[in-house]
Design a protein around this motif. Sequence first.
Motif, mmCIF file in Angstrom:
data_model
loop_
_atom_site.group_PDB
_atom_site.id
_atom_site.type_symbol
_atom_site.label_atom_id
_atom_site.label_comp_id
_atom_site.label_asym_id
_atom_site.label_seq_id
_atom_site.Cartn_x
_atom_site.Cartn_y
_atom_site.Cartn_z
ATOM 1 N N LYS A 108 0.816 -1.212 0.000
ATOM 2 C CA LYS A 108 0.000 0.000 0.000
ATOM 3 C C LYS A 108 0.851 1.264 0.000
ATOM 4 N N ARG A 109 2.093 1.137 -0.423
ATOM 5 C CA ARG A 109 3.020 2.274 -0.379
ATOM 6 C C ARG A 109 4.052 2.099 -1.484
ATOM 7 N N GLU B 7 4.479 -4.175 5.104
ATOM 8 C CA GLU B 7 3.228 -3.482 5.405
ATOM 9 C C GLU B 7 2.932 -3.462 6.910
ATOM 10 N N GLU C 42 2.873 -0.083 9.311
ATOM 11 C CA GLU C 42 1.446 0.226 9.297
ATOM 12 C C GLU C 42 1.126 1.549 9.998
ATOM 13 N N PRO D 185 2.503 6.429 4.047
ATOM 14 C CA PRO D 185 3.282 6.155 2.835
ATOM 15 C C PRO D 185 4.039 7.397 2.375
ATOM 16 N N SER E 216 -0.730 2.300 -9.980
ATOM 17 C CA SER E 216 -0.857 2.502 -8.542
ATOM 18 C C SER E 216 -1.330 3.914 -8.227
ATOM 19 N N TRP E 217 -1.914 4.062 -7.044
ATOM 20 C CA TRP E 217 -2.425 5.384 -6.660
ATOM 21 C C TRP E 217 -1.302 6.379 -6.477
ATOM 22 N N TRP E 218 -0.115 5.879 -5.996
ATOM 23 C CA TRP E 218 0.969 6.848 -5.802
ATOM 24 C C TRP E 218 1.562 7.286 -7.143
#
Length: 687
Positions: free
Chosen positions: A545-546, A599, A603, A607, A675-677
């Motif tokens: 997620k990063r 992750e 956590e 990110p 990816s979102w980033w």
Amino acid sequence: MQRLSRSGRSPRRGLRLFFRIALITAVLGICAIGGTLIYLANTPLPTADSDRNSRLVDVNGETIATFSSGAKNRISVKLDQIAPDLIHATLAVEDRNFYNHIGFDIKGMGRAVLVNIEHLGTVQGASTLTQQLARNLYLSHERTWTRKAKEAMYTAQLEMKYSKDEILQMYLNEVYYGHGAYGVEAASEMYFGKPAKALTLGESAMLAGIPKGPTYYSPYNSMKNAKDRQRIVLKTMVETGAITQQQADDAYAQLLNFKSPSQRTTGDDAPFFRDYVRNIVVNQLGIDESLLEHGGLTIYSTLDMEAQKAAETAVTEGTHGTPDLQAALVSIDPRNGYIKAFVGGTNYTQNQYNHVLAKTRQPGSSFKPIMYLTALSSRKMTEASMFNSEPTMFHYDGNRKTYSPRNFGEKYLGEIDMRQAIAASDNIYAVNTILTVGANHVIDMARRMGIDSPMEPVPSLALGTSPVSPFEMASAFAVISNQGRSVKPTAIVKITDSSGDVLYENTPVPQEQIVEPAAAYVMTHLMESVFDTGGTGNRVSAVMKRPVAGKTGTTHTDAWLVGFTPELSTAVWVGYDKGKILETAESRKAAPIFAQFTEKALEKVPPKIFPIPDGVVSVYVDPQTGKLATTGCSQNQRLEVFIKGTEPSEYCSAHGGKGTPAPTEAKDGQSKDSSWWGDLKRWWMNK
């Protein structure tokens, strides 16, 4: 007529005065010694304090392990319950004049001084058993004159208050034999599964040699060291007349039956890390092992127990259901070198071999980023450099030798650039690269990044055929994450004694710029594609997620994923101790372990995008040609970053169309991904 000196005094009168002063001084000295002896004889010894635990604490100051467990394995026995051979062996190797001195062996001290002068170092000590007992029972092991004075006083008191047999009995019940065993009875039961009275000559000589270095001479840790020490003990027994040479030879040849080390347990957290720290403290920092065992030290470490627990869980779950499969994970903060997590195997109780430090495993393709970084920083190649991925016979060493690598599954992609080669782990592109750059330059880069294992300057080095350790790989990748600056792995911040005084404090080493920040960033940017669609790490991309960069590596016997975020550089290895070939499912276990650990360990950390240094430009390229994209390449063009000055200058002519705008200084842009980033960075770059 009596002659006078020039001062007017008779020489005879001066001589009488001298003897008078000497006599008075001697009388006063005798009175002082007598008074001291009377004082010592009537002064009780202090309460024995041999249970001052040395603690290992984590980065938050919480105790995670002890080096002298409060629940010590200790069983006291009488002198007649100990095998005579063990008594003779101990006296021969530790204090052969024990029954003939008054607590201090003057001859032994002189002999030790001569030996140490001859060897220009501290080769031989001269502490008697009584001195060692006084130190273990009543004192710390700090090297100060105050401590030495107290040791002498307590030694004299022990000799006054106890018989030689009583002192010897106390010593044999107090001395440390490693792995939590204090005293001969506990040691005999632990190592041989029998009482001390039943020990053979060979077993006795083995045990008697351990206290000099309980970790170094432990047969569980190094049978070679233990046998070498046993030979020395037997030799000294022959010299003292305790045994004959034939008895010594027979005892050395005896096959000793050791109790299985798997039956030993540890209640400590992070036992592999504890053992690693112990080795640093004793062998690198030079702190006496007995001080570590008895001195009440506090060792402040860099370990983060939340990250450690995440690592242990990931390794356990990642190897569950596969008997004998081993794994290792080590994670380093690239910003300061602090070791945050350290798992040397799947089960410490059953196997204490530390795989994190094992320099016996081929890294496979996980080594390739070091080679590609060499190519980028040398300017001999860029990420747009093209090679044809097809079966190829390479000639090298003046065309006298050939090498024919193959891609996994015989999959060849045709003309590809560096990003595609890294994502797909293409071997043909890799060998073309090392022949272009030069294997010796790659080795030099690896050395500067922290890899000191032997490496052969051959084309196969590009495919990771030279064995390295997970520790070295995590250290090397930390350099890339740290914008090309050197990273010195650190486990210990400081060490204090029982009084809180600092015995050691880590001094941060100035970071050296190994490669320019722009080259390190471009390499990072390329390694992110490993987790994109088509990359060898794509199967765990949904877990991540990063932003993360890394590289997989697979051989017949080893599976790797080495990668990093801005906060952690982590190496994961999976394989069998005996080199058993990995099945397909087993070869895919490293990546999930890496993803789960990263992750969970981060956590609570938001990110972060990898920071882009000066000297990086972004342009749109056509991946089929490696040239600047035109409007005709709209279906294929990709936003790519380059070290400024190495970006393509020629426009693609394969698809027609006009040239796109000139390259710009990158802000936070990277190649297109799903990816979102990636979306965030493209938005930031174009805003």
